[in-house]
Design a protein around this motif. Structure first.
Motif: not given
Length: 534
Positions: A393-396, A410-411, A417-418, A434-436
């Protein structure tokens, strides 16, 4: 004088071995009639342990025509795979005879089907012929591989397919049809030394009998570089025929040198109909011995076929378990289904791992939150590492959303971290959030494309080594300052709005741009117009 233990004739003690070696024909002496003859004390048979090999062989082949009722007879009998003499006494009739010859008791034979019954249902139902192989056109009536097998022109090959599609089965059937010597090896127990030993045996077998050797390497992608290299010579010279089976893409997992010496055949994933027919065949063959309850009906077969996801081995193992569990008192069909299908079929280390995460990424890129959530849930349910998903997700956030919404990065990092702090199962909610959000966010690949444009430029001759402009160089030493490093540099914060006239690219790249103006591309999908008309 002594009595021969075989023919009981009187022989000189010094000539007993020569007498036995002659087949009890020579060195025979007349017995002495004197009362004190020493031979009278040597009438007992000599134990077999003290007899030479020739005596034991002659004893086994001789036919006893006359026996004394009062004397036990030494009859050879197989015992634990070895020949031994045991005392067997028949007071009236002598030793057991059949048509005038002594009959030797036979050792107990192990049951032929003992190992077959102990094997899992999937092994017992393994096809023995090509006609029994289900769902693979390669070995069907008009299959390419079947034609090569029938012509006895089996090449070295790599069988690539998902688990339970019949790779091992096809290899064993090939070996039985062409009459070759079949050797199975695996990466965990077979080293280079053992492989070389097998090659030597194959060379001897080919030279002495003309019979070829097929070496079957299951999961060949797990073999090390040295293990794969050792096959190059024997495969190329034809000393052995290599059949490798792999669930991984051989282009990535098998060395090019070995891959070029083999033909690659791709096995199709079995359909639900194929699995259905396999399960019905198992019920016909093995069902009577299990006597499953009414819970194992057509509905359950359909359910297992869908759940197996094209894996025949998994479906048969589940059927075997179902037939056992169905006999338990109080077992309902719903309880049976839950016991059989606790986890989804998912290979965390194979192609399915990469295929699923790829589909997840592309669903977010395509702004399809439903598909993205589906692949997310599928990975979580199957035990995928949640931190691996969070890293993607960080890459996306930077690759696909980028400048369109800088808050997504940032999200994504916050989500990682969460997940790290909370863990599953609660962390699945953070991943879904985060995905949605990313799937619904606007997309921009300007930064990503700009970086790729620079990398493309660096591949051009002379671009990667261009000198940095002197006014941009740092001058930490007096010598560097004297050489003019940083002398004409304009410090932007000292100017209004930070605007100055100053070049930053090397002289050869002046005027060249890498960052494009558009967030996305300019192509138009014709299918969009088609769907609107429909």
């Amino acid at each position: 004088m002594v009595s021969c233990p075989i023919c009981e004739k009187t022989v000189s003690q010094l000539k007993i071995n020569d007498h036995i070696d002659s087949g009890c024909q020579s060195f025979i002496e007349e017995p002495s009639s004197s009362p004190g003859d020493a031979s009278s004390s040597q009438k007992g048979p000599v134990p077999s342990i003290f007899q030479p090999a020739s005596a034991r062989k002659a004893s086994a082949q001789s036919t006893i025509t006359k026996e004394s009722p009062s004397r036990p007879t030494a009859t050879p009998r197989p015992l634990n795979g070895k020949r031994s003499f045991v005392q067997e006494e028949t007071p009236e009739r002598g030793p057991k005879q059949t048509n005038g010859e002594s009959q030797e008791p036979q050792a107990k034979r192990p049951k032929v089907n003992a190992f077959h019954k102990a094997a899992p249902l999937a092994e017992r139902m393994r096809p023995k012929t090509l006609d029994e192989v289900c769902g693979q056109e390669l070995v069907g009536p008009n299959g390419v591989l079947r034609g090569l097998i029938e012509q006895d022109r089996v090449p070295s090959m790599i069988l690539w397919g998902s688990a339970g599609t019949g790779k091992t089965t096809i290899a064993r059937v090939i070996a039985s049809l062409v009459g070759s010597r079949f050797v199975e090896i695996n990466s965990t127990s077979s080293g280079v030394a053992e492989c070389k030993k097998i090659f030597g045996e194959a060379r001897s077998e080919l030279g002495l009998t003309g019979r070829k050797t097929i070496i079957f390497c299951d999961e060949i992608h797990r073999f090390s570089k040295s293990q794969q290299d050792v096959f190059l010579g024997p495969v190329e010279s034809g000393q052995v025929t290599l059949i490798g089976a792999t669930t991984e893409n051989p282009s990535f997992k098998v060395q090019n040198a070995l891959l070029s010496r083999c033909r690659t055949f791709t096995l199709a994933k079995l359909t639900d109909e194929d699995i259905n027919s396999i399960l019905h065949r198992a019920l016909r063959v093995e069902g009577p011995s299990y006597s499953p309850s009414d819970l194992v009906d057509e509905e359950l077969i359909q359910y297992l076929a869908k759940f197996a996801d094209g894996d025949a081995r998994t479906s048969l193992n589940l059927l075997e378990l179902a037939m056992d569990l169905s006999k338990r008192p109080g077992m309902s069909k719903e309880d049976l289904k839950k016991s059989l299908t606790k986890t989804l079929v998912y290979d965390r280390a194979g192609d399915q791992h990469y295929d699923t995460i790829s589909a997840f990424h592309k669903s977010i890129r395509g702004s399809d939150p439903d598909a993205a959530l589906y692949y997310l849930a599928r990975m979580i349910q199957s035990g995928e590492d949640p931190l691996y998903i969070a890293r993607r997700l960080i890459v996306v956030a930077s690759e696909d959303i980028g400048l369109a919404d800088n808050t997504m990065l940032a999200l994504a990092t916050s989500t990682h971290a969460a997940v790290e702090k909370i863990g599953l199962p609660e962390a699945r909610i953070n991943l879904a959030h985060a995905t949605v959000a990313m799937a619904l966010s606007k997309k921009s690949t300007r930064a990503y494309r700009g970086l790729n444009n620079v990398f493309a430029a660096l591949n051009e001759p002379g671009i990667a080594g261009l000198p940095v402009p002197v006014h941009l160089r740092n001058a930490p030493t007096k010598l560097m300052k004297e050489m003019g490093y940083g002398a004409e540099y304009k410090y932007n914060p000292n100017y209004v709005d930070g605007k100055v006239r100053q070049e930053y690219l090397p002289e050869q790249l002046l005027g060249r741009t890498f960052l494009e103006d558009l967030d996305l591309g300019t192509q138009r999908d014709r299918d969009l117009n088609t769907s609107k008309r429909g």
